[in-house]
Design a protein around this motif. Structure first.
Motif: not given
Length: 301
Positions: A184-188, A209-214, A217-223, A239-249
């Motif tokens: 999960r990516i938490d962006l502030q 929601n318009n991004l590719e790669g996320i 199947n999971r809702d984007v949460e905003f608080f 949320w993103v699929d994660f295998r390597t660090l660039p999958d997060f960055w």
């Protein structure tokens, strides 16, 4: 003692040894047979233990070590039985006592090495991480390169190789980022007090929601989280699929650019930090008021 008596004594002693050797020949044959049988038993146990351990762990070092230990244990048992057949019980007792003392001394002298060794075996059997997994252990984040009997070797994102003692990895908490295959990516961020919060929330969710790669199947949460010093701060989570660090960055970077672009197009401001300066003793007084008061006092004097 003359020469003749000495010769007679040596002859008698040699004859006694010869008779003892002849009497021991059957026992010697049995002892050799015992050793041969235990040698073949050790080979069979090593072979089947190797097949079984390969199903538990992929670490060839651990498998080889376990096979060697089992083989030595079986052959050692055969040696003790063979010595018993030869009526060398005293030798067996001495060997066991000596082995116990040596083992105790080595245990005290090499307790750290032993702890790392046992921890390496437990890590290989329990398999909390594998080669290629990304872990964070003892303050070091990196990709697991190798697990040997003493160290866990990881490669940091900057390319450095770090050797972490297995004891430290096993006894302390660590994070395995690739175990579940997702992250999960938490962006502030924050918006100005003058913006419409409902509008900002809607535009932010649309941008993510318009991004590719996320993970769709999971809702984007905003608080919204707090009233900050110069902005109303929020966190957006996806949320993103994660295998390597660039999958997060990479998706995090894309999300930042998408939010900035969407805000620019819809006239939503991400404010710079703002500082309010008080020029009066009581606070809250404006600079022009303070300057005016100072001028009036100068005129009166």
């Amino acid at each position: 003692m003359n020469l003749e008596e000495g010769y007679s004594l040596i002859t008698e002693k040699l004859q006694e040894w010869l008779n003892t050797a002849i009497e021991m020949l059957p026992n010697l044959a049995v002892a050799i047979l015992v050793l041969i049988v235990f040698y073949f038993i050790a080979s069979l146990i090593k072979r089947y233990a190797g097949k079984l351990l390969h199903k538990v762990t992929t670490n060839k070092t651990i498998v080889g070590l376990a096979q060697t230990v089992l083989g030595v244990a079986v052959i050692g048992a055969g040696v003790f039985i063979a010595l018993g057949v030869l009526n060398l019980d005293g030798t067996v007792t001495s060997l066991l006592a000596g082995a116990g003392i040596i083992g105790l001394a080595l245990g005290f002298a090499f307790q750290d090495i032993a702890a790392n060794f046992i921890s390496g075996i437990l890590l290989s059997v329990r398999h909390p991480f594998g080669i290629g997994d990304i872990i964070d252990s003892n303050g070091y984040l990196g990709t697991v390169q190798k697990l040997n009997l003493r160290n866990t070797i990881i490669k940091t994102p900057q390319g450095q190789i770090v050797y972490i003692p297995n004891k430290e990895v096993y006894e302390n908490p660590f994070m395995n980022y690739t175990k579940n295959g997702e992250r999960r990516i938490d962006l502030q961020c924050g918006v100005s007090y003058g913006d419409d919060l409902e509008k900002a929330r809607k535009i932010t969710l649309e941008a993510i929601n318009n991004l590719e790669g996320i993970d769709k199947n999971r809702d984007v949460e905003f608080f919204y989280e707090e009233f900050g010093g110069s902005s109303i701060n929020y966190v957006v989570r996806f949320w993103v699929d994660f295998r390597t660090l660039p999958d997060f960055w990479s998706p995090r970077s894309e999300a930042i650019m998408a939010i900035k672009k969407a805000y620019d197009e819809n006239d939503i401001m991400i404010p710079f930090p703002i500082r309010t300066l008080d020029f009066g003793i009581r606070g809250g007084e404006k600079l022009n008021s303070v300057l005016k008061s100072g001028s009036d006092l100068s005129s009166e004097s």
